[in-house]
Design a protein around this motif. Structure first.
Motif, PDB file in Angstrom:
ATOM      1  N   LEU A 249      45.208  41.758  38.714  1.00 24.91           N
ATOM      2  CA  LEU A 249      43.855  42.363  39.076  1.00 24.91           C
ATOM      3  C   LEU A 249      43.904  43.607  39.359  1.00 24.91           C
TER       4      LEU A 249
ATOM      5  N   LYS B 143      40.073  44.873  39.994  1.00 21.59           N
ATOM      6  CA  LYS B 143      39.310  44.445  40.531  1.00 21.59           C
ATOM      7  C   LYS B 143      38.976  44.736  42.091  1.00 21.59           C
TER       8      LYS B 143
ATOM      9  N   GLN C 196      41.053  33.645  40.142  1.00 15.97           N
ATOM     10  CA  GLN C 196      41.246  35.125  40.583  1.00 15.97           C
ATOM     11  C   GLN C 196      41.093  35.307  42.084  1.00 15.97           C
TER      12      GLN C 196
END
Length: 344
Positions: free
Chosen positions: A130, A133, A145
């Protein structure tokens, strides 16, 4: 690494006393993945919360690396907890915080310097896939996620132990697979000991080295996953294994086939899964095997096959055939028509 000695947890409500966990002892070796499985109400979530003393046991002792947590002062316990990561079914993310903040704030609260926080957030977001993010909010993430952020947050404290309380039960099957693969990678790359709570046998099958089966607050069976799969001793364990293979036969068929010969469960483990032992039975004995149901799957690092077979022949010949199969590494058990349904 993790040692629970005679752990009991009781709750009192009015005049009623309930034992959520009843005299449980478990030992988890350093660097292993240990599963605790049970149906709803078995006591498994209460058990895992006592490992880091989020719940204090009524009786018994908890050890991490031979340090007895149950005897530590509040200050020493808080310091020790920093080496124990935990991830939850519900993710437990700050809704108003970004992904970066969800990982950074707990580190800041424990006194980690700002530059070190930045380095750790970057490192562990990359590990969970990730990296892009940082500034996203939980509402913008999928369930998988969100769980990856929760895993990164736990890893950012660089723990020796990771506790997983139903970490995949809120996820779809494909996402579950990816999270389990990630946990395997973490265990392999960092040597982190993982204690995993679940009600899904597939999770145990996929990544666990050992497993304990719980029912009504007690551990009713424990050992290597391959042993529990190949020869479960309790009704609950048998139901969990059967949930993977779905090999129950129609009663009318069982009744008819038992008139001649016998029906057996055959378990093929590791190298024996590729052995032609069953094919040789009809050549060596006056017995004709018929496969009624079966499947092959992967238990951690080795294949595991399970067949339901009818051995058509006289009692003496079928006994010799069974002995031959066992000599060739096949686990043989008499077929049970059905396993009792779980109530609760």
């Amino acid at each position: 690494m993790i040692r629970l000695e005679n752990i009991t947890k009781t709750y009192k409500s009015g005049g009623t006393v309930t034992k959520a966990v009843d005299d449980v002892s478990i030992q988890v070796e350093k660097g292993s993945i240990y599963g605790v499985i049970g149906y709803s109400g078995a006591g498994k979530s209460t058990l895992v919360r006592m490992v880091n003393l989020l719940e204090r046991p009524t009786d018994g002792k908890v050890f991490i690396n031979d340090i007895e947590l149950t005897s530590l002062s509040t200050g020493k316990l808080q310091k020790t907890r920093q080496r124990i990561g935990m991830i939850f079914q519900s993710f437990n993310l700050l809704k108003t915080g970004t992904v970066y903040q969800n990982i950074a704030i707990p580190l800041k609260l424990t006194g980690v310097p700002k530059k070190e926080i930045e380095a750790r957030v970057d490192k562990y977001l990359e590990i969970v896939g990730l990296s892009d993010k940082h500034e996203a909010y939980p509402s913008e993430l999928s369930g998988g996620q969100k769980q990856r952020v929760a895993i990164a947050r736990a890893l950012a404290h660089e723990p020796e132990v990771l506790l997983c309380d139903e970490a995949t039960s809120a996820l779809d099957p494909d996402t579950t697979e990816s999270i389990l693969t990630l946990l395997e990678q973490i265990n392999r790359d960092f040597g982190i000991t993982i204690l995993l709570i679940t009600h899904e046998m597939h999770v145990v099958q996929k990544i666990c080295h050992e497993v304990a089966v719980m029912e009504n607050g007690k551990v009713i069976e424990q050992g290597r996953v391959v042993d529990i799969f190949s020869k479960p001793e309790t009704t609950t364990s048998k139901r969990f294994v059967q949930s993977l293979f779905q090999d129950e036969l129609p009663k009318s068929l069982v009744s008819r086939l038992k008139e001649r010969g016998q029906i057996v469960n055959l378990s093929f483990i590791g190298e024996s899964s590729g052995s032609p032992a069953l094919a040789l039975v009809s050549k060596k004995f006056d017995v004709y095997p018929s496969i009624l149901a079966g499947n092959i799957t992967q238990l951690k690092d080795q294949p595991f096959g399970r067949l339901v077979v009818h051995l058509d022949g006289e009692a003496e010949e079928t006994a010799r055939a069974v002995a031959f199969l066992e000599e060739n590494g096949v686990v043989v058990e008499g077929y049970v028509q059905e396993v009792e349904a779980h109530v609760g």
